[in-house]
Design an enzyme around this catalytic site. Sequence first.
Site, PDB file in Angstrom:
ATOM      1  N   LYS A 152       0.826  -1.205   0.000  1.00 45.44           N
ATOM      2  CA  LYS A 152       0.000   0.000   0.000  1.00 45.44           C
ATOM      3  C   LYS A 152       0.858   1.252   0.000  1.00 45.44           C
ATOM      4  O   LYS A 152       2.012   1.253   0.453  1.00 45.44           O
ATOM      5  CB  LYS A 152      -0.924  -0.004   1.215  1.00 45.44           C
ATOM      6  N   LYS A 158       0.457   5.539   0.735  1.00 49.45           N
ATOM      7  CA  LYS A 158      -0.443   6.539   1.297  1.00 49.45           C
ATOM      8  C   LYS A 158       0.053   7.947   0.970  1.00 49.45           C
ATOM      9  O   LYS A 158       1.227   8.262   1.153  1.00 49.45           O
ATOM     10  CB  LYS A 158      -0.557   6.350   2.806  1.00 49.45           C
ATOM     11  N   CYS A 172      -8.458   2.308  16.580  1.00 49.02           N
ATOM     12  CA  CYS A 172      -8.845   1.511  15.417  1.00 49.02           C
ATOM     13  C   CYS A 172     -10.040   0.638  15.777  1.00 49.02           C
ATOM     14  O   CYS A 172     -10.454   0.549  16.938  1.00 49.02           O
ATOM     15  CB  CYS A 172      -7.672   0.643  14.948  1.00 49.02           C
ATOM     16  N   CYS A 203      -3.405  -4.131  17.364  1.00 51.14           N
ATOM     17  CA  CYS A 203      -2.227  -4.874  16.913  1.00 51.14           C
ATOM     18  C   CYS A 203      -1.137  -3.854  16.596  1.00 51.14           C
ATOM     19  O   CYS A 203      -1.365  -2.648  16.706  1.00 51.14           O
ATOM     20  CB  CYS A 203      -2.577  -5.739  15.694  1.00 51.14           C
ATOM     21  N   CYS A 237      -2.910   1.379  12.448  1.00 54.46           N
ATOM     22  CA  CYS A 237      -3.992   2.033  11.712  1.00 54.46           C
ATOM     23  C   CYS A 237      -4.436   3.341  12.359  1.00 54.46           C
ATOM     24  O   CYS A 237      -4.963   4.209  11.674  1.00 54.46           O
ATOM     25  CB  CYS A 237      -5.175   1.077  11.579  1.00 54.46           C
TER      26      CYS A 237
END
Length: 569
Positions: free
Chosen positions: A221, A223, A442, A487, A491
């Site tokens: 990914k 960003k 998150c 985790c 995020c």
Amino acid sequence: MTTITDTVDRSTDISQPLDRLGPDETLKYNSDYLRGTIEHGLLDRITGSVSYEDNKLMKFHGIYQQDDRDIRDERRRQKLEPAYTFMVRVRLPGGICSPEQWLKIDALARAHGGNTIRLTTRQTFQFHWVLKEDIKPTIQGLHEVLLDTIAACGDDARGVMCTSDPSDSAVHAEVAALAAATSHHVIPRARGYHEIWYGKERVATSEEEEPFYGRTYLPRKFKIGFVIPPSNDIDVYTQDLGFIAIAGPDGLEGFNVSIGGGMGRTDNEPRTYPRLADVIGFIPKDRLIEATDAVMAVQRDYGNRAERARARFKYTVDDKGVEWVKAEIERRMGAPFAPARPFAFTSNGDRFGWRRTETGRFDYTLFIQNGRVSNLPGRPMMDGLRALAGVHRGAFRLTPNQNLIIADIAAEDRPAIEAILAEHGLAEADRQSALRLNSIACVALPTCALAMAESERYLPDLMTRIEEILAANGLLDEPITIRMTGCPNGCARPYVAEIAFTGRAPGKYNLYVGGGFHGERLNRLYRENIGEAAILETLGEMLGRYAAERAAGEHFGDFVMRAGYFDAA
């Protein structure tokens, strides 16, 4: 031997044998440009899931397969498959949404998304609890109001962020438009999305279906975010590619460019780590797209495709070196960067309540705890926001801190907006501690497959206990950034918070402290794998010292770094 070859003009031959690449690269290469067997899998009513391969490919379409982990063990005992549902994420450049679009989001959430909407840390909407047979109606409903889910997940350029609450409306309007244009430019071009979800007929197959991405897209990914100083609400240093707006007497002049930020890490794997981006120079605004292409092309061509855990752009920057990457970007742009221009950040939070804009209109920033929009007893937020969307003539802006700005309100419309806010119990920011107003969590359990501990469902209760410590020390009005994830993946951008928790196991968290108040410094691990009692004891000691020993105007994260908590490291 089959090889992955370039589909665009590149200066070096980087063709790589498939057997030397990670399995995700082979999957993408053989996916027929992300079509896979998704269309057939959606028709299978024997199971609520899709195949492993299609689940991977559907991420590029903005969709994650999940299941209800609260009942996973019970269903296993009953010899039933997990309670599969799907998360559907919208592409919403800069977090800007019209009232018409909000009403459609609301209707789809009530019909297919468990009567709840999630506002994310990347300024968009997520639907959870969507059944397999409801994915297509959800995406088609979004299409009716010119929204989609393309590249909301997957190994591509994700949703593009933009400062949501600027002090300069004219500059924000221009930067927001450029953020939207960048988002539309960087999404994949292949038509598989339109064929699967909109029922469009396939016209042709060509090696040029993805003229930029090629058959294997990006290694991971990517960003992108636009920020307008002095607000760093998007945490620009956590972005793979950041554009820091530089304004002059006549408006927007261009951008300082930052590269190589990223939050994700893996516990007990020191070769993975969070990283803050480096500012490498300035570009005029008319070179924005060519700079974006050049940066992404470097990651496409040199990112690690053999070891997925090391495939993010931040590792490419570290492995190749910042100066090498900068020179390669300049070569591809055909021009060098100018020296970076001066700028300064003062915060990365939101300003709540009413604010008059430079145009004489009004914005109202609404506190939405952890971005969860639903109807609660005494506070029917979902109904209230639907009522607002029915009368509002401006826009909604989703903030990177999971809050909502009702933007561009005419003076004559303010009384009606105030009445709806009061009727539905929504004007609560003035009744929250500064800590709670600067919190992010998150989703984590029960839907996220990666979560090892609670986050959204637990942080509000933990903050209530921390607020007791703050009250005892006269700190309730002191802004302190606090973030929690289930985790280590980051995020909620935990590694730049002044206080952060990352889940290790049910009820157990790593505690990080010392981040910069406006996102300019990573925090550090202070206690590992601890439960609530140890968290409160540790923070009680720290906050007590902070109240007694801080310098005038000193933020908590700065105090932690000054007070010697890490001197022995």
